[in-house]
Design an enzyme around this catalytic site. Structure first.
Site, PDB file in Angstrom:
ATOM      1  N   GLU A   6       0.481  -1.266  -0.106  1.00  8.81           N
ATOM      2  CA  GLU A   6       0.134  -0.229   0.213  1.00  8.81           C
ATOM      3  C   GLU A   6       0.922   1.332  -0.567  1.00  8.81           C
ATOM      4  O   GLU A   6       0.588   2.242  -0.554  1.00  8.81           O
ATOM      5  CB  GLU A   6      -0.438   0.254   1.101  1.00  8.81           C
ATOM      6  CG  GLU A   6      -1.920   1.553   0.996  1.00  8.81           C
ATOM      7  CD  GLU A   6      -3.247   1.556   2.290  1.00  8.81           C
ATOM      8  OE1 GLU A   6      -2.518   0.476   2.840  1.00  8.81           O
ATOM      9  OE2 GLU A   6      -3.426   2.634   1.897  1.00  8.81           O
ATOM     10  N   ASP A  64      -0.703  -5.250   2.992  1.00  9.10           N
ATOM     11  CA  ASP A  64      -1.087  -3.880   3.611  1.00  9.10           C
ATOM     12  C   ASP A  64      -0.604  -3.891   5.064  1.00  9.10           C
ATOM     13  O   ASP A  64      -1.250  -4.796   6.299  1.00  9.10           O
ATOM     14  CB  ASP A  64      -2.837  -3.819   3.586  1.00  9.10           C
ATOM     15  CG  ASP A  64      -3.779  -2.877   3.967  1.00  9.10           C
ATOM     16  OD1 ASP A  64      -2.611  -2.194   4.383  1.00  9.10           O
ATOM     17  OD2 ASP A  64      -4.707  -2.672   3.634  1.00  9.10           O
ATOM     18  N   ASP A 115      -5.654  -4.436   0.298  1.00  9.06           N
ATOM     19  CA  ASP A 115      -6.958  -4.468   1.508  1.00  9.06           C
ATOM     20  C   ASP A 115      -7.958  -6.540   1.463  1.00  9.06           C
ATOM     21  O   ASP A 115      -7.896  -6.708   2.604  1.00  9.06           O
ATOM     22  CB  ASP A 115      -8.009  -3.822   1.105  1.00  9.06           C
ATOM     23  CG  ASP A 115      -7.901  -2.379   0.877  1.00  9.06           C
ATOM     24  OD1 ASP A 115      -7.405  -2.056   2.077  1.00  9.06           O
ATOM     25  OD2 ASP A 115      -8.754  -1.360   0.139  1.00  9.06           O
TER      26      ASP A 115
HETATM   27  C1  IPD Z   1      -9.200   1.393   4.521  1.00  2.00           C
HETATM   28  C2  IPD Z   1     -10.487   0.219   5.474  1.00  2.00           C
HETATM   29  C3  IPD Z   1     -11.356   0.864   4.957  1.00  2.00           C
HETATM   30  C4  IPD Z   1     -12.026   0.628   4.391  1.00  2.00           C
HETATM   31  C5  IPD Z   1     -11.273   1.690   3.213  1.00  2.00           C
HETATM   32  C6  IPD Z   1      -9.811   1.098   3.285  1.00  2.00           C
HETATM   33  P1  IPD Z   1      -6.966   0.765   4.797  1.00  2.00           P
HETATM   34  O1  IPD Z   1      -8.352   0.594   4.604  1.00  2.00           O
HETATM   35  O2  IPD Z   1     -10.157  -1.229   5.111  1.00  2.00           O
HETATM   36  O3  IPD Z   1     -12.075  -0.416   5.732  1.00  2.00           O
HETATM   37  O4  IPD Z   1     -14.005   1.031   4.181  1.00  2.00           O
HETATM   38  O5  IPD Z   1     -12.199   1.606   1.516  1.00  2.00           O
HETATM   39  O6  IPD Z   1      -8.859   2.595   2.229  1.00  2.00           O
HETATM   40  O7  IPD Z   1      -7.132   2.788   4.124  1.00  2.00           O
HETATM   41  O8  IPD Z   1      -6.703   1.505   6.262  1.00  2.00           O
HETATM   42  O9  IPD Z   1      -5.722   0.620   4.961  1.00  2.00           O
END
Ligand code: IPD
Length: 269
Positions: free
Chosen positions: A74, A90, A217
């Site tokens: 990420e 991630d 994710d």
């Molecule tokens: C987020 C989390 C969140 C989801 C977002 C993601 P991050 O990842 O998984 O639950 O709703 O779309 O971007 O930014 O915490 O790595």
């Protein structure tokens, strides 16, 4: 055991090991890390010093143990490899929860061979839980085998979802929740897509969906869910829908979701 099986076993063991070690790093370093935060796509899209430190740890550890493998993460993007093996990491999924001291944050590590995810591990450092799976060998929470739930209808289906960081997308996502809420048991927005998907694998949720998730994710958690018997639909475009649900209600919930999407909203499965 064939040598191929043994190699996959070793990749799977390494995924679990690095997810666990990275999780410990993240948990222990929280107090210091949350004093040093930046933002990415919007002010609500935060990155802590630990997101970058943890990804560096993952990249360096994997490079040391598996020189030549590619890593896709990420925070630091792509590192090319030559072996046909790619790690998708991630360092903190659920960064906003991490910032606020809420327990639902995770480290996610998936490993792909020739474009197919063969093993994945998602650690939840605040509780010490480790969700993991190896393709064809089932999904586990620590040593316990995971199985999807089997709700009998949408009215007893607990659905998780998430919201992206872009304001327009959030409004659209809110509209979908509004259209769905009266048809299902309830909605949960926990804040870490990787964990939400693992929770569907463990029957703590019956379904989860979100538009616009990134590969890091869901790469590990999607395998964990599939190995637990969950119906998994991966997006076909970057803006597309990621969807997991217990097989007993999957078709009905998907139809319901599609019926509440505004046709003006340019999304694809
Ligand atoms: C987020 C989390 C969140 C989801 C977002 C993601 P991050 O990842 O998984 O639950 O709703 O779309 O971007 O930014 O915490 O790595």
């Amino acid at each position: 055991m064939s040598s191929e099986e043994q190699d996959l076993g070793e990749l799977s063991d390494l995924a679990r090991e690095v997810a666990t070690r990275a999780g410990e790093l993240v948990r222990i370093g929280r107090a210091e890390a949350i004093g040093d935060i930046g933002t990415k796509s919007s002010v609500s899209d935060v990155v802590t010093a630990m997101d970058t430190a943890c990804e560096r740890f993952l990249i360096e550890t994997l490079a040391e143990r598996r020189p030549g493998d590619a890593v896709y993460g990420e925070e630091h993007g792509r590192h090319a490899g030559s072996t046909g093996v790619r790690w998708i990491v991630d360092p903190i999924d659920g960064t906003v929860n991490y910032l606020y001291g809420l327990g639902d944050y995770a480290v996610s590590v998936a490993v792909e061979v020739d474009g197919v995810v063969v093993a994945g591990a998602v650690s939840r450092p605040s509780s010490g839980e480790l969700f993991h799976a190896r393709r064809g060998h089932g999904a586990y929470l620590d040593d316990r085998r995971l199985h999807t739930s089997a709700p009998t209808g949408l009215d007893v289906t607990l659905v998780g979802t998430g919201f992206g960081y872009d304001a327009t997308r959030r409004t659209q996502q809110g509209t979908v929740v509004l259209g769905l809420l009266h048809r299902i048991r309830d909605i949960r927005r926990m804040g870490s897509a990787a964990l939400d998907i693992c929770y569907v694998a463990d029957g703590r949720l019956d379904a989860f969906y979100e538009w616009g998730l990134h590969l890091w994710d869901y790469a590990a958690a999607a395998l964990i869910a599939a190995e637990a018997g969950v119906d998994v639909r991966r997006p076909t475009t970057e803006e597309g829908l990621f969807y997991v649900a217990a097989p007993t209600i999957s078709a009905a919930l998907l139809a319901e979701l599609e019926s509440v999407i505004d046709p003006q909203w340019n999304v694809a499965r």
